[in-house]
Write an enzyme that holds these catalytic residues in place. Structure first.
Site, mmCIF file in Angstrom:
data_model
loop_
_atom_site.group_PDB
_atom_site.id
_atom_site.type_symbol
_atom_site.label_atom_id
_atom_site.label_comp_id
_atom_site.label_asym_id
_atom_site.label_seq_id
_atom_site.Cartn_x
_atom_site.Cartn_y
_atom_site.Cartn_z
ATOM 1 N N ALA A 1 0.834 -1.201 0.000
ATOM 2 C CA ALA A 1 0.000 0.000 0.000
ATOM 3 C C ALA A 1 0.872 1.255 0.000
ATOM 4 O O ALA A 1 0.658 2.174 -0.798
ATOM 5 C CB ALA A 1 -0.939 -0.009 1.208
ATOM 6 N N GLY A 2 1.872 1.294 0.865
ATOM 7 C CA GLY A 2 2.698 2.490 1.005
ATOM 8 C C GLY A 2 3.544 2.767 -0.223
ATOM 9 O O GLY A 2 3.572 3.900 -0.723
ATOM 10 N N HIS B 1 -5.001 -18.118 10.356
ATOM 11 C CA HIS B 1 -4.766 -18.870 9.124
ATOM 12 C C HIS B 1 -4.644 -20.355 9.439
ATOM 13 O O HIS B 1 -3.920 -20.738 10.344
ATOM 14 C CB HIS B 1 -3.477 -18.361 8.469
ATOM 15 C CG HIS B 1 -3.339 -18.791 7.053
ATOM 16 N ND1 HIS B 1 -3.128 -20.088 6.700
ATOM 17 C CD2 HIS B 1 -3.385 -18.088 5.897
ATOM 18 C CE1 HIS B 1 -3.051 -20.170 5.373
ATOM 19 N NE2 HIS B 1 -3.203 -18.972 4.868
ATOM 20 N N SER C 1 1.537 -21.608 2.651
ATOM 21 C CA SER C 1 0.539 -20.924 1.820
ATOM 22 C C SER C 1 -0.758 -21.699 1.618
ATOM 23 O O SER C 1 -0.760 -22.920 1.478
ATOM 24 C CB SER C 1 1.143 -20.651 0.446
ATOM 25 O OG SER C 1 0.127 -20.309 -0.463
ATOM 26 N N ARG D 1 -10.683 -19.493 5.200
ATOM 27 C CA ARG D 1 -9.723 -19.696 6.283
ATOM 28 C C ARG D 1 -10.379 -19.855 7.650
ATOM 29 O O ARG D 1 -9.974 -20.699 8.441
ATOM 30 C CB ARG D 1 -8.765 -18.504 6.322
ATOM 31 C CG ARG D 1 -7.903 -18.484 5.098
ATOM 32 C CD ARG D 1 -7.046 -17.256 5.012
ATOM 33 N NE ARG D 1 -6.146 -17.407 3.859
ATOM 34 C CZ ARG D 1 -5.285 -16.487 3.481
ATOM 35 N NH1 ARG D 1 -5.198 -15.347 4.122
ATOM 36 N NH2 ARG D 1 -4.503 -16.696 2.444
ATOM 37 N N HIS E 1 -2.687 -14.405 11.520
ATOM 38 C CA HIS E 1 -2.069 -14.101 10.241
ATOM 39 C C HIS E 1 -2.365 -12.695 9.735
ATOM 40 O O HIS E 1 -1.524 -12.040 9.129
ATOM 41 C CB HIS E 1 -2.573 -15.127 9.222
ATOM 42 C CG HIS E 1 -2.024 -14.942 7.847
ATOM 43 N ND1 HIS E 1 -0.672 -14.902 7.599
ATOM 44 C CD2 HIS E 1 -2.629 -14.784 6.641
ATOM 45 C CE1 HIS E 1 -0.481 -14.733 6.292
ATOM 46 N NE2 HIS E 1 -1.642 -14.645 5.699
ATOM 47 N N GLU F 1 -3.708 -3.039 4.865
ATOM 48 C CA GLU F 1 -4.172 -3.760 6.051
ATOM 49 C C GLU F 1 -4.436 -2.815 7.215
ATOM 50 O O GLU F 1 -5.179 -3.147 8.138
ATOM 51 C CB GLU F 1 -3.132 -4.831 6.451
ATOM 52 C CG GLU F 1 -3.648 -5.799 7.507
ATOM 53 C CD GLU F 1 -2.626 -6.875 7.903
ATOM 54 O OE1 GLU F 1 -1.584 -6.985 7.223
ATOM 55 O OE2 GLU F 1 -2.872 -7.592 8.884
ATOM 56 N N LEU G 1 -3.088 -8.739 -1.004
ATOM 57 C CA LEU G 1 -2.209 -8.099 -1.978
ATOM 58 C C LEU G 1 -3.049 -7.234 -2.898
ATOM 59 O O LEU G 1 -2.680 -6.113 -3.259
ATOM 60 C CB LEU G 1 -1.445 -9.155 -2.773
ATOM 61 C CG LEU G 1 -0.626 -10.151 -1.946
ATOM 62 C CD1 LEU G 1 0.175 -11.071 -2.860
ATOM 63 C CD2 LEU G 1 0.317 -9.427 -1.010
#
Lengths: 659, 247
Positions: free
Chosen positions: A45-46, A267, A285, A331, A423, A447, A463
């Protein structure tokens, strides 16, 4: 309720964002050059926000606490990024991605925000490919996709098990390009310690240079917090060691409301805890659930090794309970199901707090496909398995290697042992459609905000959201605010508000250094983590949460009397950095428990034992809890609840079913 | 297990620094190397001594922040492994372990085991990108890339920027790091437009930062936690030569 205006544009869901974009006030290029924007955080994001805003002509200052912006924890995201491209011709669409996300979030997100997210998702893939991000490709040269939990289409783009790394390095390269052009000034090893408020607006920050220990004042016409989530409140999580809530919490104390703090994502597939020395947990993952099958022995306390347990004595409990989605349930559902089996005594491994994730079937299946592809005949079983292992290695090799290094076991031969771990945090600073917090001029992206995932985030959507916010949302929405601010000259940092803010930060540092107690920062952090995991983790109830609140209050007192920080503050002092962060986590932990206590329903990652269906699924209560809980800070340990009613015009909330 | 640790302590960039000896007991082989240091630090704090400063963040082997030189090897004895993924089963009871920071002119020590790797950021800023502003992109599948090229580009892009290559090289050369980025973009159609300028700018910046030259000893490849191949350096050399010839 009057205090919260989400500013969702009127009109049809499908046209809200298009209309908004064509009517948002603009800032002309000459004015952009004299407007300064502070971006705190350099993750997806940044970095994407800082580079995109600099490309537009704004003067940007970007801050991160790591030694380089490329270290931000987005880098650790493994599985992939969703986008409604429908490259697989399997019926995907913007609407379907929107629908899956709203449903996956258990109907606790805003329709308008989520639809916009789904709309811009396709642009993200285009942008990243143009930057040179090496996504996985098919032999024809086109992009490859895979499935993730909570969906029935293949819309996840990926780069082996390192998608976050590749996307972050793409955004980082865009950021460094602007640094080279002089439009972004980068401040690495700097930590934001407060927001500076002038006339009710965010006008800058106080940051500490983590090498010299000196406090610095920085002015900005607007401040963007892209500082990630707060999963480390649990001490053990899949977050990086440095991930923290401090920037968001300081903003909260300056008037930014905190939205849905209790929504935490546990998660389902992480490497289990191995002992008291454990410093963090490692994710395996979700993409592994494409091919891995999850099971436990049917018998309780079965001491046999996995390979010794015959097929008919195994319980593939996700496939049994959720035939429609099987191992690819969302999840929250998968995590609770694992906990349920382990609580029943069917867990595996020495701690009995783990379940198997087994690739034997996938290895055989891929082996047979390879045999056909290579046109081989009379092939031995060993050769099939060998070929299968190669195929699995290509898909998940780095994850298997990581597992082997951490556990000392070979996952190609024996099933992985996994257990849920903290998570991601869906909660965060409350923001409106423009991504502005309740403090004018203060924004939260990625987030760090609460917005798009409701009570549960689907895999490969973090993402997507981080980059959507930074590349495609904030460059438009910030114009609404800054177009009104073109006459504001840069405020000199000797302004009394800066002096006051710095003094306050200095006082807190002095206080921490002067406690000279007997216990390390980690001692308190571990205690906090245990309270949170036991009472505000995968299952919560009124009694536990009430106990947690008093335990956290007691811990807060202990901390401020007993913490020991060696060294001085005018140098690099890692313990001092941690102490400030843990002090904020303690305050946040209390608010999370309060929020969890207030929300008497179960929804998504928030499971209240008092609110379950007969077969143990989460039971929502739309009549009483279809709202965003936005908490206003009223002093340490004091908060006031504001409610933003959620309206569903298009999707009709129903009992979420993956059966 | 019981261990003796010989750790480089240096108060700040100006301090001369030196080794300090610590003995530590009760270390489990299931601990990661950094968790072992955590235990040491916890005990140092207990004695009101200053803990050892070291860089670390994700502890999953991907952020590239951890950077210890262990028994004369970047990231320690395991191949293809960062310090944070190294586990104590790599050592045995009674071992003495020497722990130093990266040593290179381009990476000045900040404190103890922490070094300044901002030179890598400046090298990327000099040309390690495709100049595409947000919003310029066409549909992603309009660019087709042969799978072998995409895979090789990805293998180069897997670099985590930790600096082990520099620390391992007797010349403190950063060529593996720089070539990984040059190679990643040279292999892709998106990188073609700025291909010449990119390699020239990045090499110039690399030299300006004080990193040495490559003499093909291959220690960088051997110690790289992501096993980035030396062939990328060969590709960078070709790219650099071509760029200069064509001027």
């Amino acid at each position: 309720m009057t205090k919260l205006n989400s500013k969702i544009p009127a009109g049809d869901l499908e046209t809200k964002w298009t209309k908004y974009k064509s009517s948002v006030p603009l800032v002309n290029p000459a004015n952009k050059r004299s407007i300064e924007i502070i971006v705190v955080g350099s993750g997806l994001a940044g970095a994407s926000a800082a580079s995109s805003l600099a490309e537009l002509g704004y003067q940007v200052k970007c801050f991160c606490f790591q030694d380089s912006p490329r270290r931000a924890h987005s880098i650790a995201a493994q599985g992939g990024i969703n986008a409604a491209k429908n490259y697989q011709n399997d019926g995907d669409s913007v609407y379907r991605l929107f629908y899956d996300t709203v449903k996956g979030g258990d109907y606790r997100a805003r329709e308008g925000n989520v639809y916009r997210l789904a709309e811009v998702s396709a642009n993200i893939i285009d942008q990243c490919v143009a930057q040179g991000v090496p996504f996985a490709r098919e032999y024809g040269g086109y992009l490859s996709n895979r499935s993730f939990g909570g969906t029935q289409v293949q819309r996840t783009f990926y780069a082996a098990g390192q998608t976050g790394q590749q996307l972050l390095l793409g955004a980082y390269s865009a950021l460094e390009r602007q640094v080279g052009l002089g439009t972004v000034k980068m401040y690495s090893r700097h930590e934001m310690l407060d927001i500076v408020m002038i006339d009710g607006k965010a006008r800058g920050i106080i940051a500490r240079d983590l090498i010299s220990g000196k406090l610095e004042r920085h002015f900005g016409h607007a401040v963007l917090l892209c500082t990630g989530g707060y999963g480390n409140v649990f001490f053990l999580s899949t977050n990086a060691m440095g991930s923290n809530v401090t920037a968001a919490w300081k903003a909260h104390k300056q008037g930014a409301f905190f939205g849905n703090p209790c929504y935490t994502q546990i998660h389902p597939t992480c490497i289990p805890v191995s002992g008291d020395h454990q410093s963090k947990l490692t994710l395996m993952s979700e993409s592994l659930r494409n091919d891995g099958r999850i099971w436990v022995p049917k018998a309780k306390n079965d001491a046999r090794k996995a390979n010794e347990i015959p097929e008919e004595e195994r319980d593939y409990y996700l496939e049994r309970r959720y035939p429609a989605f099987g191992n690819l349930v969302p999840r929250d559902v998968a995590s609770r199901a694992a906990k349920e089996r382990c609580d029943e005594g069917c867990g595996v491994g020495t701690s009995k707090m783990a379940v198997y994730l087994d690739f034997a079937a996938a290895i055989e299946r891929y082996g047979k496909i390879q045999v056909n592809k290579m046109n081989l005949h009379n092939v031995s079983k060993e050769r099939i398995l060998e070929l299968g292992k190669e195929a699995v290695k290509e898909k998940y090799g780095n994850l298997f290697d990581m597992y082997a290094k951490i556990t000392g076991e070979n996952p190609y031969e024996t099933p992985m042992r996994i257990y849920p771990a903290v998570h991601y945090t869906m909660g965060g600073l409350w923001v409106d459609y423009d991504l502005m917090t309740s403090v004018p001029g203060l924004y939260a992206l990625g987030e760090a905000n609460f917005s798009d995932h409701g009570a549960n985030r689907l895999g490969a959507s973090a993402l997507m959201q981080g980059l959507a916010d930074g590349y495609f949302v904030i460059p438009y929405t910030i114009g609404t605010y800054l177009s009104q601010d073109i006459r504001t000259k840069a405020i000199p940092t000797d302004h009394e508000a800066f002096v006051e803010a710095e003094k306050k930060v200095q006082e807190q540092l002095d206080t921490l250094m002067n406690i000279k107690g007997t216990k390390s920062v980690d001692h308190f952090h571990k205690k906090l983590g245990k309270i949170m995991w036991d009472k505000c983790g995968m299952a919560r109830n009124e009694k536990g949460l009430t106990e947690a609140i008093s335990a956290i209050r007691a811990l807060r007192e202990e901390f401020w009397k007993g913490v020991r920080i060696p060294g001085t503050q005018n140098e690099m002092n890692l313990e001092l950095e941690k102490a400030g962060r843990v002090a904020d986590f303690i305050e946040l932990g209390e608010l999370m428990c309060k929020d969890a206590l207030n929300r008497k329903e179960s929804c998504g990652g928030h499971f209240r034992e008092e609110s379950a269906t007969e077969d143990g699924e989460a039971k929502r209560d739309d009549d009483n809890f279809s709202y965003v809980a936005a908490w206003e800070f009223k002093g340490v340990g004091e908060s006031e609840l504001h409610k933003e009613e959620l309206k569903f015009d298009v999707v009709h909330p129903s009992q979420r079913s993956y059966k | 297990m019981n261990l003796t640790l010989k750790i480089w302590r240096q108060k700040n960039a100006k301090d001369k620094g030196g080794f300090a000896l610590y003995t530590i007991d009760g270390i489990s082989e299931d601990m990661s190397f950094l968790e072992m240091i955590d235990v040491l630090n916890e005990r140092l704090i207990g004695k009101n001594a200053e803990p050892v400063a070291f860089d670390h963040d994700c502890r999953e082997g991907i952020c590239g922040m951890c950077s210890m030189f262990i028994n004369g090897r970047a990231h320690g004895p395991w191949a293809g492994t960062t310090t944070c993924q190294l586990h104590m089963r790599a050592f045995k009871d009674g071992d003495t372990i020497t722990i130093e920071p990266w040593r290179a002119a381009g990476f000045p020590v900040v404190k103890d085991l922490v070094v300044d790797r901002s030179a890598f950021d400046r090298i990327i800023a000099s040309g390690g990108f495709v100049s595409v502003n947000t919003g310029n992109a066409k549909d992603a599948n309009n660019i087709t890339i042969p799978k072998p090229d995409a895979d090789e580009s990805f293998a180069a892009a897997a670099c985590i920027g930790c600096g082990a290559c520099v620390a391992s090289c007797k010349n403190s050369s950063a060529m593996l790091f720089v070539s990984a980025k040059v190679s990643q973009l040279a292999l892709l159609p998106q990188g073609q437009v700025e291909r010449k300028q990119r390699v020239q700018s990045m090499v110039a910046q690399m030299d300006a930062e004080g990193f040495g030259n490559c003499t093909n000893t291959g220690s960088c490849e051997a110690e790289c936690p992501k096993e980035i191949s030396l062939t990328h350096i060969a590709r960078m050399n070709r790219e650099y030569m071509m760029a200069n010839i064509m001027e």
